[in-house]
Design an enzyme around this catalytic site. Structure first.
Site, PDB file in Angstrom:
ATOM      1  N   ASN A 145     -59.510  27.598  22.920  1.00 28.89           N
ATOM      2  CA  ASN A 145     -60.279  27.512  21.678  1.00 28.89           C
ATOM      3  C   ASN A 145     -61.637  28.164  21.890  1.00 28.89           C
ATOM      4  O   ASN A 145     -62.588  27.531  22.363  1.00 28.89           O
ATOM      5  CB  ASN A 145     -60.435  26.056  21.240  1.00 28.89           C
ATOM      6  CG  ASN A 145     -59.121  25.463  20.788  1.00 28.89           C
ATOM      7  OD1 ASN A 145     -58.677  25.711  19.660  1.00 28.89           O
ATOM      8  ND2 ASN A 145     -58.473  24.716  21.666  1.00 28.89           N
ATOM      9  N   GLU A 146     -61.682  29.429  21.533  1.00 31.67           N
ATOM     10  CA  GLU A 146     -62.882  30.231  21.766  1.00 31.67           C
ATOM     11  C   GLU A 146     -63.941  29.933  20.703  1.00 31.67           C
ATOM     12  O   GLU A 146     -63.654  29.261  19.699  1.00 31.67           O
ATOM     13  CB  GLU A 146     -62.501  31.723  21.722  1.00 31.67           C
ATOM     14  CG  GLU A 146     -61.537  32.164  22.814  1.00 31.67           C
ATOM     15  CD  GLU A 146     -62.204  32.306  24.190  1.00 31.67           C
ATOM     16  OE1 GLU A 146     -63.246  31.693  24.453  1.00 31.67           O
ATOM     17  OE2 GLU A 146     -61.628  33.063  25.012  1.00 31.67           O
ATOM     18  N   PRO A 147     -65.173  30.432  20.915  1.00 34.90           N
ATOM     19  CA  PRO A 147     -66.212  30.279  19.895  1.00 34.90           C
ATOM     20  C   PRO A 147     -65.692  30.663  18.507  1.00 34.90           C
ATOM     21  O   PRO A 147     -64.978  31.663  18.368  1.00 34.90           O
ATOM     22  CB  PRO A 147     -67.311  31.234  20.377  1.00 34.90           C
ATOM     23  CG  PRO A 147     -67.170  31.211  21.874  1.00 34.90           C
ATOM     24  CD  PRO A 147     -65.686  31.088  22.129  1.00 34.90           C
ATOM     25  N   THR A 178     -63.855  35.765  28.542  1.00 38.61           N
ATOM     26  CA  THR A 178     -62.651  35.088  29.040  1.00 38.61           C
ATOM     27  C   THR A 178     -61.709  36.081  29.702  1.00 38.61           C
ATOM     28  O   THR A 178     -61.148  35.830  30.768  1.00 38.61           O
ATOM     29  CB  THR A 178     -61.933  34.381  27.870  1.00 38.61           C
ATOM     30  OG1 THR A 178     -62.833  33.416  27.324  1.00 38.61           O
ATOM     31  CG2 THR A 178     -60.642  33.712  28.315  1.00 38.61           C
TER      32      THR A 178
END
Ligand code: GLP
Length: 244
Positions: A145-147, A164
């Site tokens: 769950n990235e920014p 990442t």
């Protein structure tokens, strides 16, 4: 909690997982574990293997759901999270392969959304996650769950952050070989777990841990959402906790 080192912290997490497995077993129920990949949980898995081999901890009544997988990804590739989990845990314990769930990186684009929905339903049907293990990426991601991830997000396909992919580049022999996407449980999926443990070791994580624990809650750093849950424990070594 802050531990002097990764070993003592990992033993403690493994003991908590063993306690859950045994408590469920006594009730004739299955334990449902949410598992993570990356370097961070490796010693937890090593300790679980030791408990299996030396203290009779059985995984016969354990169901697992992994957080994420690269997309696309073949399960037998060196870098797949299937390979990682087999090597670091499943090959060494008595878990039933039918009870192991890892997002499927081989699906065609038009099949993947249905898969993600089914993954959510499977977790619910299993009774929900008793415990979810988390590491943290330097972007503040949990799972992948990235920014920008929403607090109520579910299992879905996401685009990986540049940082990442850079952090993963060694395993893939160059950033250009790292998949641009992944399938991940959502923040909302993680939040439904009855217990959440986020682990972080070493000074490379100190800065993002400070932001996750003390920073303003924001989609810019999805790990800050964990501040909103009463079921979360941060398990850190002294180096990762050094800026708190
Ligand atoms: C990957 C995983 C995350 C993990 C993160 C940190 O991005 N998808 O679940 O938390 O890496 O990795 P490491 O534990 O190797 O620092």
């Amino acid at each position: 909690s802050v531990y002097p080192d990764q070993n003592s912290a990992s033993k403690n997490v493994a003991n908590r997982i063993a306690e859950i497995i045994r408590a469920k077993q006594e009730k004739g129920e299955k334990a449902v574990l949410g598992l993570a990949t990356g370097a961070t949980p490796v010693k937890v898995y090593q300790e679980l293997i030791r408990l299996h081999k030396e203290e009779g901890l059985s995984f016969k009544n354990v169901i697992t759901f992994n957080l994420d997988e690269y997309y696309p990804m073949q399960p037998d590739a060196d870098q797949s999270y299937v390979t990682f989990m087999n090597k670091n845990l499943f090959d060494h314990v008595d878990i039933d392969a039918a009870n192991v769930n890892i997002p499927d990186g081989t699906l065609a684009p038009d099949q993947v959304n249905a898969f993600c929905e089914a993954y959510e339903q499977k977790i619910t049907a299993a009774g929900g996650l008793d415990i979810q293990l988390l590491g943290i990426g330097r972007t503040g991601h949990i799972g992948f769950n990235e920014p920008g991830s929403a607090p109520n997000s579910g299992t879905r396909v996401v685009t990986l952050d540049d940082l990442t992919r850079r952090d993963a580049s060694r395993a893939f022999g160059g950033k250009e070989n790292v998949p641009t996407k992944a399938i991940t449980m959502g923040v909302g999926t993680i939040f439904k777990a009855r217990e959440i443990i986020l682990m972080a070791w070493s000074e490379t994580k100190a800065e993002i841990i400070k932001k996750a624990v003390e920073g303003e809650i924001s989609s810019e750093i999805p790990a800050t959402y964990l501040q909103l849950s009463d079921n979360v424990e941060f398990i850190l070594d002294e180096a990762a906790a050094s800026l708190l």
